[in-house]
Design a protein around this motif. Structure first.
Motif, PDB file in Angstrom:
ATOM      1  N   VAL A 253      -6.756  -4.628   6.643  1.00 61.44           N
ATOM      2  CA  VAL A 253      -6.145  -3.420   6.074  1.00 61.44           C
ATOM      3  C   VAL A 253      -7.115  -2.803   5.066  1.00 61.44           C
ATOM      4  N   SER A 254      -7.733  -3.642   4.270  1.00 61.76           N
ATOM      5  CA  SER A 254      -8.627  -3.162   3.206  1.00 61.76           C
ATOM      6  C   SER A 254      -9.845  -2.425   3.765  1.00 61.76           C
ATOM      7  N   LYS A 255     -10.250  -2.791   4.972  1.00 59.35           N
ATOM      8  CA  LYS A 255     -11.428  -2.142   5.557  1.00 59.35           C
ATOM      9  C   LYS A 255     -11.153  -0.718   6.035  1.00 59.35           C
ATOM     10  N   VAL A 256      -9.890  -0.407   6.329  1.00 64.55           N
ATOM     11  CA  VAL A 256      -9.552   0.913   6.896  1.00 64.55           C
ATOM     12  C   VAL A 256      -9.433   1.928   5.762  1.00 64.55           C
ATOM     13  N   PHE A 257     -10.322   2.930   5.763  1.00 62.60           N
ATOM     14  CA  PHE A 257     -10.266   3.951   4.709  1.00 62.60           C
ATOM     15  C   PHE A 257      -9.096   4.893   4.986  1.00 62.60           C
ATOM     16  N   TYR A 258      -8.231   5.013   4.027  1.00 63.74           N
ATOM     17  CA  TYR A 258      -6.994   5.763   4.252  1.00 63.74           C
ATOM     18  C   TYR A 258      -6.491   6.254   2.902  1.00 63.74           C
ATOM     19  N   THR A 259      -6.269   7.521   2.760  1.00 58.56           N
ATOM     20  CA  THR A 259      -5.827   8.029   1.466  1.00 58.56           C
ATOM     21  C   THR A 259      -5.227   9.429   1.601  1.00 58.56           C
ATOM     22  N   GLY A 260      -4.679   9.937   0.507  1.00 59.21           N
ATOM     23  CA  GLY A 260      -4.093  11.276   0.492  1.00 59.21           C
ATOM     24  C   GLY A 260      -4.039  11.796  -0.932  1.00 59.21           C
ATOM     25  N   SER A 261      -4.079  13.114  -1.064  1.00 60.50           N
ATOM     26  CA  SER A 261      -4.161  13.741  -2.396  1.00 60.50           C
ATOM     27  C   SER A 261      -3.044  13.310  -3.340  1.00 60.50           C
TER      28      SER A 261
ATOM     29  N   PHE B  59       0.881  -1.182   0.000  1.00 59.63           N
ATOM     30  CA  PHE B  59       0.000   0.000   0.000  1.00 59.63           C
ATOM     31  C   PHE B  59       0.907   1.217   0.000  1.00 59.63           C
ATOM     32  N   PHE B  60       0.579   2.231  -0.806  1.00 54.59           N
ATOM     33  CA  PHE B  60       1.500   3.364  -0.938  1.00 54.59           C
ATOM     34  C   PHE B  60       0.919   4.659  -0.368  1.00 54.59           C
ATOM     35  N   ALA B  61       1.810   5.432   0.241  1.00 56.53           N
ATOM     36  CA  ALA B  61       1.435   6.759   0.745  1.00 56.53           C
ATOM     37  C   ALA B  61       2.608   7.705   0.478  1.00 56.53           C
ATOM     38  N   LYS B  62       2.834   8.661   1.332  1.00 53.56           N
ATOM     39  CA  LYS B  62       3.845   9.670   1.009  1.00 53.56           C
ATOM     40  C   LYS B  62       5.006   9.680   1.998  1.00 53.56           C
ATOM     41  N   ASN B  63       4.689   9.797   3.294  1.00 52.76           N
ATOM     42  CA  ASN B  63       5.741   9.851   4.315  1.00 52.76           C
ATOM     43  C   ASN B  63       5.705   8.629   5.217  1.00 52.76           C
ATOM     44  N   GLY B  64       6.794   8.405   5.923  1.00 52.79           N
ATOM     45  CA  GLY B  64       6.888   7.257   6.818  1.00 52.79           C
ATOM     46  C   GLY B  64       5.746   7.218   7.814  1.00 52.79           C
TER      47      GLY B  64
END
Lengths: 412, 253
Positions: free
Chosen positions: A284-292, A117-122
């Motif tokens: 993990v899939s159930k947790v809504f998590y995102t960023g622009s 799963f990808f995001a931006k910062n640690g």
């Protein structure tokens, strides 16, 4: 040897404090650099293992941007792919194709990874790991270890810090590194309440010697976590792709449920990743998590190319070998001048300390003298080496260190 | 009793009146006033803090606790009662030294009035170099001596105290006052000491910077980068002491 000065850096800082809180905030704040007069604040350019500050001073970079640079600034292989992607698209109304390629590469490379799963910062992914652990176990509490760093979100900080309240730490329990008895005590006191344990693979606090796991430590932790149903989360934001590209857990012989990566995974391009096993995937899939900006293609291309580059060029081995050679060279030099230079942590991200002075004043002076001559050493934090650090860099580093020890001897 | 009242009382007794030791040295009018005084006064809070002040041979000494022999004992029913007196809104109950009450009212009050004058600056007063210097010294003395009190009772500072390690901090204002603080886990004490003895040092460039720093008007990160404040040694100690210093304005107006 000529010593540097930082007129333009200081002038820029004077302007900065008028319009930016702290001038430069966070881990790049000059505040922990001692004495601050020995360090540049603003950087003009960088290439390979070197950067040049706004005053035109060139440094061999032993902080690598505090970790992200792993394969050299302006790495031709990585940047070629990056610039090609820039020509196509970066952030757009949908996910890029490379996202799938990168996830597959991570699954192929990292031993425990069934997904990525990808995001931006640690800190994006350390926090996501906590949420996932809570969802998976339906429990509240998290164990983190004293001196461990997992970012800046309220749960990662001590409630005595500004902006943090005691409620932020209500479900966080502080454990002790390398202490199985302490872990057992915590679990006994909070039976069936602990969702996850988050830790770095080895202990790399700032200011203090780094510590490797005791023999059998991780195996025992893993056993306890399995028995108690606790999600084992490893924070490899700092160590990732420097200790073992399969995950540092392979070096230390254990299997976590989740691993957090960032910093070195894209050679300086902004991306982080949470990887994990299939057992926890549905939670993990159930947790809504995102960023622009979490779907930007360019950092994903950079990451894909960085991982391939490190594997193809035996990056981990190369950094380890450079670190070992530097360690021997610097320790021998210290001995020549009658100092004891202690090295702890992994050779690719060593923590150095002159032990002759427990106040660290001597060590601060030596790091400053090295930096003023072109080897960028901090005294409070582990250093980083990269695959771009060369034999030529090593030779120059040792010459600088020699001159700096000489100055240290004269001044004390 | 609220934590706030406890801390305020501790700060008033152990930090604010500590400045009288310097006041009798730095202010010519007060120096002249106290030169022949020979008196000791005890401030006693029921089930709470005790501090004593003694004038002798033109000097003043303020201590936590009691002197063996005391001339006047002023009793307070609670920390809140003591704090009200410091705000000028209550009187103490004299337990001993009734014959000296006139002295307290007429003479000693001149000392406390002057102390208040130096501790409550205005922009206009701070333009005076001598006033600024004395205000800075008093602010330093108040801040440093308030640290142990805040650490004992303030919940955040208490946690910070548990993170303190064995060491010592020397705070020095160039061409100005200095202070030495010894630390350990849950331990913090103001002591005599110097740079040589300290494991961590903080040097403030001049009295102006020091005044702004101790008044909480300085962004310490920027000040460090601009070298208005210099640090070395075990700087993590300063990180923690800084957290406690940050709590002082909550309790000291």
């Amino acid at each position: 040897m000529k010593k540097y000065s930082y007129k333009k850096s200081n002038e820029l800082f004077e302007r900065a404090v008028e319009v930016i809180p702290n001038g430069i905030y966070g881990h790049f704040s000059p505040a922990p650099l001692v004495p601050v007069s020995a360090y540049p604040f603003y950087i003009e350019s960088a290439e390979g293992s070197h950067f040049t500050d706004v005053d035109g001073n060139e440094f061999i970079d032993y902080m690598c941007g505090y970790g992200p640079m792993v394969a050299g600034y302006k790495n031709k292989t990585i940047d070629k792919a990056v610039f090609e992607q820039y020509q196509k698209v970066d952030t757009v109304t949908g996910a890029p194709e490379v996202m799938v390629d990168l996830a597959e590469e991570m699954v192929k490379t990292i031993s425990i990874a069934d997904w990525a799963f990808f995001a931006k910062n640690g800190n994006d992914v350390t926090s996501y790991a906590l949420m996932a652990a809570r969802e998976h176990t339906q429990r509240k509490k998290i164990i983190r270890l004293k001196g461990g760093y997992h970012g800046v979100h309220p749960w990662t900080q001590s409630p005595d810090h500004p902006g943090i309240i005691f409620d932020d730490a209500k479900n966080i329990i502080l454990g002790k590194w390398n202490d199985i008895d302490d872990l057992k005590r915590i679990i006994k006191e909070h039976k069936n309440e602990i969702a996850g344990l988050i830790s770095t693979p080895y202990h790399h606090p700032i200011f203090f010697d780094n510590e490797m796991p005791h023999e059998g430590y991780w195996q025992e932790v893993e056993k306890i976590c399995r028995k108690e149903g606790i999600v084992l989360i490893i924070d490899e934001v700092r160590t990732g792709f420097r200790i073992d590209e399969r995950g540092a857990n392979e070096t230390f012989g254990f299997k976590p449920d989740l691993i957090c990566f960032s910093k070195a995974m894209a050679n300086g391009y902004p991306i982080s990743a949470l990887v994990g096993t299939n057992e926890i995937k549905s939670s993990v899939s159930k947790v809504f998590y995102t960023g622009s900006f979490w779907f930007s293609a360019v950092p994903m291309v950079a990451s894909l190319e960085t991982i391939k580059y490190l594997k193809a060029n035996k990056g981990v081995e190369k950094m380890h070998d450079y670190g070992k050679k530097m360690e021997k060279g610097l320790v021998d030099l210290a001995n020549k001048y009658g100092y004891d230079l202690k090295v702890s942590g992994h050779p690719a991200m060593p923590f150095y300390r002159i032990t002759d002075d427990p106040t660290t004043k001597l060590h601060q002076q030596w790091c400053a003298e090295c930096t003023l001559r072109g080897a960028y050493f901090t005294s409070h934090h582990n250093w980083f080496v990269s695959t771009a650090h060369s034999e030529k860099d090593l030779k120059l580093t040792l010459e600088i260190a020699d001159d700096a020890f000489n100055a240290l001897k004269k001044n004390n | 009793m609220s934590v706030e009242e406890k801390i305020k009382a501790g700060v008033n007794l152990y930090a604010v009146i500590k400045n009288i030791e310097q006041l009798v040295v730095l202010d010519p009018e007060i120096k002249e006033l106290v030169k022949n005084w020979k008196i000791s006064i005890e401030f006693r809070v029921k089930n709470g803090p005790v501090a004593s002040i003694r004038f002798k041979d033109g000097k003043c000494e303020v201590i936590k606790g009691k002197f063996r022999k005391v001339d006047v004992v002023l009793f307070f029913f609670s920390e809140a009662h003591l704090n009200k007196m410091f705000d000028g809104n209550a009187n103490p109950l004299p337990l001993k030294g009734f014959t000296r009450l006139g002295f307290l009212d007429k003479e000693f009050s001149k000392v406390t009035d002057k102390l208040e004058y130096y501790l409550k600056p205005t922009p206009e007063l701070l333009k005076d170099e001598n006033y600024m210097r004395i205000n800075t010294i008093f602010t330093l003395v108040t801040a440093i001596n308030a640290l142990p009190v805040i650490m004992e009772f303030d919940p955040k500072a208490k946690l910070t105290g548990s993170h303190l390690t064995d060491g010592s901090l020397f705070i020095n204002v160039e061409n100005g006052p200095s202070a030495f603080v010894k630390t350990g886990p849950n331990f913090l004490e103001v002591e005599e000491g110097d740079s040589e003895k300290a494991t961590c040092e903080m040097t403030l460039r001049n009295i102006n910077i020091a005044n702004q720093f101790f008044s909480g008007e300085v962004d310490i990160f920027s000040a460090l980068a601009k070298q208005d404040i210099k640090i070395n040694g075990q700087t993590y100690l300063l990180d923690n002491i800084g957290l406690i210093l940050d709590r002082i304005p909550i309790y000291v107006s």
